[in-house]
Design an enzyme around this catalytic site. Structure first.
Site, short mmCIF file in Angstrom:
data_model
loop_
_atom_site.label_atom_id
_atom_site.label_comp_id
_atom_site.label_asym_id
_atom_site.label_seq_id
_atom_site.Cartn_x
_atom_site.Cartn_y
_atom_site.Cartn_z
NE ARG A 1 -4.34 -0.88 0.08
CZ ARG A 1 -5.13 -2.20 -0.52
NH1 ARG A 1 -3.86 -2.60 -1.29
NH2 ARG A 1 -5.12 -3.32 -0.73
CG HIS B 1 -2.69 -1.38 -6.74
ND1 HIS B 1 -2.52 0.02 -5.49
CD2 HIS B 1 -2.70 -1.86 -6.74
CE1 HIS B 1 -3.49 -0.88 -5.45
NE2 HIS B 1 -3.05 -1.95 -5.63
#
Length: 310
Positions: free
Chosen positions: A225, A273
């Site tokens: 993250r 991502h």
């Protein structure tokens, strides 16, 4: 049994609802916002769900997430205290994260980047042979993702270790646990791979204090993250030479804004991502099995412990 699929980010939600209908023919599966009557759903399958989900679906018995990370779900306004949150367990993501890690590890340790530059200059110049003992890998996180990454690196004979809160062991890797073990783990690590869940305890863990404890000329790979990273500390570590290169797949703000300093920094490799995507067929099978078990009242794996935040 009624299931609602709710996502503000999924580009093709109809494909997911079609797959869920095929896997759960006994259920009524509908797409959020399709105009059908609301307020009757038993289960919600979500990825970045709408903010008013709980106001419009007050009868939910469980929330099933399309990813492994649940930090965004825990911040949702109106999240009932007693609503079970069920995270995805792999769904094809772990092997992709191992591939992502190996690509960047091999590119640095085998000097493939330098060979690319030499090709551009028309140079035929073999470089030094690899010394794997100089490329110690340390994986933060020993869950499904971190364990698969560590085992992939160890299988190629890179000295590999894992660190986790609990000190969970991973075959083929050294294991370190808790705050007492973190310093020793970092001191033996040159290639730091972050696969931790984002919690209050892990937010900002990729910071100056962490970078300063790594072996010199280190490589950082973040597949977890963006909130784990202190961006200003990263740039300082690159400028000082503490870090040689960085591979980032996740960011505090996504998409990464135009003009962000990371875009123009050749030492930082950016991907949007994509290190580990939930593969639809495997994900839907797992979710369908868990929904059936929950509907029967059976226990399932992957239920989030809210005290641990994963």
């Amino acid at each position: 049994m009624e299931i609602v699929f709710a996502s503000t980010l999924e580009p093709d939600p109809q494909a997911w609802t079609a797959a869920l209908r095929a896997a759960l023919p006994e259920a009524r599966v509908r797409l959020w916002g399709d105009g059908e009557p609301e307020g009757r759903a038993d289960f919600a399958v979500v990825w970045a769900p709408p903010a008013d989900l709980f106001a419009r679906e007050p009868r939910l018995r469980a929330l099933l997430n399309l990813g492994a990370g649940v930090d965004a779900l825990l911040r949702l306004q109106g999240l009932p205290d007693d609503l079970p949150l069920v995270r995805l367990e792999d769904g094809g993501m772990a092997v992709q994260m191992a591939e992502y890690t190996l690509y960047h590890l091999l590119r640095e340790s085998r000097d493939f980047g330098r060979y690319e530059r030499q090709q551009a200059e028309g140079l035929w110049r073999p470089l030094d042979d690899i010394d794997r003992s100089a490329w110690t890998v340390g994986v933060l996180g020993a869950g499904a993702m971190g364990a698969r990454v560590a085992q992939a690196c160890a299988a190629l004979e890179y000295p590999t270790a894992v660190w986790s809160r609990s000190g969970r062991s991973v075959p083929g890797a050294e294991s370190y646990g808790g705050q007492a073990g973190l310093a020793a783990f970092l001191a033996r690590t040159r290639v730091l791979v972050n696969a931790l869940p984002l919690t209050d305890a892990t937010r900002g863990i990729l910071c100056r204090r962490t970078f300063d404890q790594l072996r010199p000329d280190a490589l950082l790979i973040n597949i977890a993250r963006g909130g784990h990273l202190v961006e200003s500390d990263l740039l300082a570590a690159l400028d000082s030479g503490r870090l040689r290169a960085v591979a980032l797949d996740v960011f505090e703000q996504e998409p990464l804004p135009p003009g962000h300093p990371f875009w123009a920094d050749a030492r930082i490799r950016i991907t949007p991502h994509v290190a580990g995507a939930s593969l639809m067929d495997r994900t839907v099978r797992q979710i369908a099995d868990k929904i059936r078990a929950l509907d029967r009242g059976d226990a399932v794996t992957g239920v989030v412990d809210r005290t641990l935040q994963y």
